[in-house]
Design an enzyme around this catalytic site. Sequence first.
Site, PDB file in Angstrom:
ATOM      1  CB  ALA A  10      -0.936  -0.011   1.204  1.00  0.00           C
ATOM      2  CB  ALA A  12       3.956   2.874  -4.412  1.00  0.00           C
ATOM      3  CG  ASP A  60      10.549  -8.527   1.672  1.00  0.00           C
ATOM      4  OD1 ASP A  60       9.776  -9.153   0.921  1.00  0.00           O
ATOM      5  OD2 ASP A  60      11.686  -8.151   1.333  1.00  0.00           O
ATOM      6  CE1 TYR A 153       4.651  -8.541 -12.980  1.00  0.00           C
ATOM      7  CE2 TYR A 153       3.801  -8.198 -15.204  1.00  0.00           C
ATOM      8  CZ  TYR A 153       3.707  -7.993 -13.832  1.00  0.00           C
ATOM      9  OH  TYR A 153       2.659  -7.253 -13.313  1.00  0.00           O
ATOM     10  CB  VAL A 186      -1.768   0.859 -13.904  1.00  0.00           C
ATOM     11  CG1 VAL A 186      -2.442   1.895 -13.018  1.00  0.00           C
ATOM     12  CG2 VAL A 186      -2.679  -0.328 -14.161  1.00  0.00           C
ATOM     13  CG  PHE A 190       4.643  -2.029 -12.999  1.00  0.00           C
ATOM     14  CD1 PHE A 190       4.511  -3.203 -12.265  1.00  0.00           C
ATOM     15  CD2 PHE A 190       4.865  -2.125 -14.367  1.00  0.00           C
ATOM     16  CE1 PHE A 190       4.603  -4.441 -12.896  1.00  0.00           C
ATOM     17  CE2 PHE A 190       4.960  -3.347 -14.998  1.00  0.00           C
ATOM     18  CZ  PHE A 190       4.830  -4.516 -14.265  1.00  0.00           C
TER      19      PHE A 190
HETATM   20  P1  NDP Z   1       4.183   0.070  -7.564  1.00  0.00           P
HETATM   21  O1  NDP Z   1       5.631  -0.215  -7.781  1.00  0.00           O
HETATM   22  O2  NDP Z   1       3.722   1.483  -7.690  1.00  0.00           O
HETATM   23  O3  NDP Z   1       3.722  -0.499  -6.130  1.00  0.00           O
HETATM   24  C1  NDP Z   1       4.106  -1.788  -5.731  1.00  0.00           C
HETATM   25  C2  NDP Z   1       3.768  -2.012  -4.274  1.00  0.00           C
HETATM   26  O4  NDP Z   1       4.137  -3.352  -3.934  1.00  0.00           O
HETATM   27  C3  NDP Z   1       4.520  -1.081  -3.343  1.00  0.00           C
HETATM   28  O5  NDP Z   1       3.661  -0.652  -2.320  1.00  0.00           O
HETATM   29  C4  NDP Z   1       5.608  -1.960  -2.759  1.00  0.00           C
HETATM   30  O6  NDP Z   1       5.899  -1.562  -1.427  1.00  0.00           O
HETATM   31  C5  NDP Z   1       4.930  -3.326  -2.749  1.00  0.00           C
HETATM   32  N1  NDP Z   1       5.911  -4.415  -2.747  1.00  0.00           N
HETATM   33  C6  NDP Z   1       6.761  -4.768  -3.739  1.00  0.00           C
HETATM   34  N2  NDP Z   1       7.559  -5.768  -3.326  1.00  0.00           N
HETATM   35  C7  NDP Z   1       7.219  -6.036  -2.039  1.00  0.00           C
HETATM   36  C8  NDP Z   1       7.698  -6.933  -1.059  1.00  0.00           C
HETATM   37  N3  NDP Z   1       8.699  -7.783  -1.314  1.00  0.00           N
HETATM   38  N4  NDP Z   1       7.118  -6.931   0.167  1.00  0.00           N
HETATM   39  C9  NDP Z   1       6.105  -6.075   0.445  1.00  0.00           C
HETATM   40  N5  NDP Z   1       5.614  -5.196  -0.435  1.00  0.00           N
HETATM   41  C10 NDP Z   1       6.170  -5.168  -1.669  1.00  0.00           C
HETATM   42  O7  NDP Z   1       3.412  -0.862  -8.615  1.00  0.00           O
HETATM   43  P2  NDP Z   1       1.857  -1.032  -8.929  1.00  0.00           P
HETATM   44  O8  NDP Z   1       1.014  -0.326  -7.968  1.00  0.00           O
HETATM   45  O9  NDP Z   1       1.670  -0.757 -10.369  1.00  0.00           O
HETATM   46  O10 NDP Z   1       1.732  -2.612  -8.738  1.00  0.00           O
HETATM   47  C11 NDP Z   1       0.836  -3.203  -7.826  1.00  0.00           C
HETATM   48  C12 NDP Z   1       0.457  -4.583  -8.357  1.00  0.00           C
HETATM   49  O11 NDP Z   1      -0.229  -4.421  -9.597  1.00  0.00           O
HETATM   50  C13 NDP Z   1       1.633  -5.509  -8.641  1.00  0.00           C
HETATM   51  O12 NDP Z   1       1.281  -6.823  -8.237  1.00  0.00           O
HETATM   52  C14 NDP Z   1       1.774  -5.441 -10.155  1.00  0.00           C
HETATM   53  O13 NDP Z   1       2.355  -6.596 -10.682  1.00  0.00           O
HETATM   54  C15 NDP Z   1       0.325  -5.301 -10.553  1.00  0.00           C
HETATM   55  N6  NDP Z   1       0.074  -4.747 -11.877  1.00  0.00           N
HETATM   56  C16 NDP Z   1       0.575  -3.524 -12.223  1.00  0.00           C
HETATM   57  C17 NDP Z   1       0.322  -3.021 -13.485  1.00  0.00           C
HETATM   58  C18 NDP Z   1       0.881  -1.737 -13.964  1.00  0.00           C
HETATM   59  O14 NDP Z   1       0.914  -1.499 -15.188  1.00  0.00           O
HETATM   60  N7  NDP Z   1       1.316  -0.816 -13.100  1.00  0.00           N
HETATM   61  C19 NDP Z   1      -0.520  -3.751 -14.433  1.00  0.00           C
HETATM   62  C20 NDP Z   1      -0.963  -5.029 -13.962  1.00  0.00           C
HETATM   63  C21 NDP Z   1      -0.698  -5.483 -12.719  1.00  0.00           C
HETATM   64  P3  NDP Z   1       7.368  -1.440  -0.785  1.00  0.00           P
HETATM   65  O15 NDP Z   1       8.332  -1.181  -1.888  1.00  0.00           O
HETATM   66  O16 NDP Z   1       7.249  -0.326   0.208  1.00  0.00           O
HETATM   67  O17 NDP Z   1       7.565  -2.761  -0.127  1.00  0.00           O
HETATM   68  C1  8X3 Z   2       1.837  -4.981 -15.860  1.00  0.00           C
HETATM   69  C2  8X3 Z   2       1.250  -4.861 -17.203  1.00  0.00           C
HETATM   70  O1  8X3 Z   2       1.617  -5.225 -19.663  1.00  0.00           O
HETATM   71  O2  8X3 Z   2       3.341  -4.040 -18.418  1.00  0.00           O
HETATM   72  O3  8X3 Z   2       1.391  -6.152 -15.248  1.00  0.00           O
HETATM   73  O4  8X3 Z   2       3.094  -6.403 -18.162  1.00  0.00           O
HETATM   74  S1  8X3 Z   2       2.390  -5.157 -18.406  1.00  0.00           S
END
Ligand code: NDP
Ligand code: 8X3
Length: 252
Positions: A10, A12, A60, A153, A186, A190
């Site tokens: 949560a 980011a 983590d 991935y 999104v 990411f």
């Molecule tokens: P962000 O990088 O903005 O956020 C990722 C979040 O995951 C952060 O809060 C981070 O917190 C947390 N996180 C990552 N690794 C860990 C870990 N080892 N332990 C605990 N927390 C972790 O990415 P998104 O919001 O875009 O991604 C969120 C989800 O959505 C992911 O599962 C991603 O695969 C998925 N997704 C994203 C897409 C996109 O295009 N953005 C599309 C499809 C799916 P912290 O670093 O503080 O631990």
């Molecule tokens: C993230 C979407 O298309 O970049 O899950 O892999 S994509």
Amino acid sequence: MNRTIMITGATAGLGKATAVRFAKNGYNIIITGRRKERLDELEKELLSYGEIKVLSLNFDVRKREDVASITGNLPEEWKAIDILVNNAGLAAGLDHIDAGNIDDWERMIDTNIKGLLYVTRAIAPLMVASGKGHIINIASVAGKDAYENGNVYCATKSAVDSLSRSMRIDLLKNNIKVTNIAPGMVETEFSLVRFNGDNERARNVYKGIDALTADDIADAIYYCATLPAHVCINDLVITPTQQANAGISYRR
Ligand code: NDP
Ligand code: 8X3
């Protein structure tokens, strides 16, 4: 009494937007992540939205013992979790299979699959005990279709997709809904994470695309989570209008 939602990752992106969306609607929120200072800031922000309670858990998801000891020993008043959003996840790198970095592969597998399982294993029994619940797994279009260089991935998100289907079967008799959400592009942190802090490379991913925002996904999660008790959205694929699937988009 307020309902309670737990959101992993949560600090980011989608997870943070989801926490804000539910806080503004009177939910008690459990937020998790590794970056403690971001959790502290978010906790303050969420509390400003109304008469809600917030619990920050700093761990983590890859650390099995930490997940078990922290999420397995929640304070009594936090054990009635109505909704779990398994969101914490990442992509690391974008390479052909013969050239991929094995450390990146392990990081994705450990976070996206094993981390999600560890958290689910700790929280699902609480839902089983209370006779209801809703698990929302954040998968991806990358789990629906493979794309060049996406290999590991894509495989981790296919695993999430498959686990959503298994969980739904296993938890059916326990009155627990399972929703799989598969977003396309999104614009969050990411790509910055995927390209190890390379801002320009990250920005280029969304060049010419009116990408989804974290709020768009938070809205969809809120919709799925607030339907009547007898309605469950099983699988939801959401892309920008300019993206047909994981591999095909139209840039202007
Ligand atoms: P962000 O990088 O903005 O956020 C990722 C979040 O995951 C952060 O809060 C981070 O917190 C947390 N996180 C990552 N690794 C860990 C870990 N080892 N332990 C605990 N927390 C972790 O990415 P998104 O919001 O875009 O991604 C969120 C989800 O959505 C992911 O599962 C991603 O695969 C998925 N997704 C994203 C897409 C996109 O295009 N953005 C599309 C499809 C799916 P912290 O670093 O503080 O631990
Ligand atoms: C993230 C979407 O298309 O970049 O899950 O892999 S994509």
